[in-house]
Design an enzyme around this catalytic site. Structure first.
Site, PDB file in Angstrom:
ATOM      1  N   VAL A   1       0.846  -1.201   0.000  1.00 46.00           N
ATOM      2  CA  VAL A   1       0.000   0.000   0.000  1.00 46.00           C
ATOM      3  C   VAL A   1       0.881   1.251   0.000  1.00 46.00           C
ATOM      4  O   VAL A   1       1.649   1.487   0.933  1.00 46.00           O
ATOM      5  CB  VAL A   1      -0.938   0.018   1.224  1.00 46.00           C
ATOM      6  N   LYS A   2       0.752   2.033  -1.045  1.00 49.13           N
ATOM      7  CA  LYS A   2       1.567   3.236  -1.215  1.00 49.13           C
ATOM      8  C   LYS A   2       0.829   4.433  -0.619  1.00 49.13           C
ATOM      9  O   LYS A   2      -0.304   4.737  -1.013  1.00 49.13           O
ATOM     10  CB  LYS A   2       1.848   3.453  -2.701  1.00 49.13           C
TER      11      LYS A   2
END
Length: 218
Positions: free
Chosen positions: A87-88
């Site tokens: 998850v960025k």
């Protein structure tokens, strides 16, 4: 050093895999917007990217939420899509809190849009799996992006932070080779930048001469 390709294009990812150098993929909302997909198919597109990846490779998929509650909800949703998804999350106060929350749940995160040593320290302290300092964008405003990479590496080594440095905004092959000399974990760049590492004028001249000499003899 690992090579990530910065794209959301499936054909580019296939070309990188065929070249034999792909270690992962990073995306962002701008890259996703370039693809011919409707909004409701974005999640399926992420899954399609993951399906192209091998066991040790991963995809950094960026959230678009900007407040803490929405960030963690979107982050959890992305993490459930596929085990290869990281998850960025953008660097900001709510982003740091979201990274901490997700890290405690063993959800890998990539702290992006990092432009300073202080931001990199916060990313590591919050438990981010990757930190993405933007080399080229710093160069664009007459700051030394590679100097930031060096400083982050020194500090992370000093305190044995486990966060991996993933240099982003890579503009040319020199960025890649300098990052390799610094000894960071990975770089992410467009495919053409990686492909340009193959090129050297003396290689072309040498190959042409070898083939010409062989043809003249045989």
């Amino acid at each position: 050093m690992k090579f990530f390709i910065d794209t959301a294009n499936l054909e580019e990812i296939k070309k990188a895999k065929a070249l034999g150098i792909l270690d992962g993929v990073t995306t962002n909302p701008s890259l996703i917007s370039k693809e011919s997909i409707d909004k409701e198919w974005i999640m399926d597109h992420y899954i399609s990217i993951c399906d192209l990846l091998e066991d040790e490779e991963d995809l950094s998929a960026e959230i678009i939420s900007t407040n803490y509650v929405d960030m963690i909800q979107e982050g959890e949703k992305l993490s459930l899509l596929h085990p290869k998804i990281v998850v960025k999350i953008p660097m900001c106060e709510d982003g740091i809190k979201a990274i901490k929350f997700l890290s405690k749940k063993n959800i890998k995160t990539n702290c992006t849009l990092v432009f300073s040593i202080g931001q990199a320290i916060l990313a590591a302290k919050s438990g981010s799996y990757y930190v993405s300092p933007f080399v080229g964008r710093l160069d664009d405003i007459s700051h030394n992006g590679l100097s930031l990479i060096k400083d982050i590496k020194i500090i992370y080594d000093n305190y044995h932070f486990k966060t991996n440095i993933l240099a982003a905004s890579i503009r040319h092959p020199l960025h890649i080779t300098e990052c390799a000399k610094i000894g960071i974990h990975a770089v992410t760049s467009p495919l053409n930048v990686i492909s340009n590492l193959v090129q050297h004028p003396l290689t072309n001249i040498g190959l042409d001469k070898f083939l010409k000499d062989y043809k003249n003899k045989f």
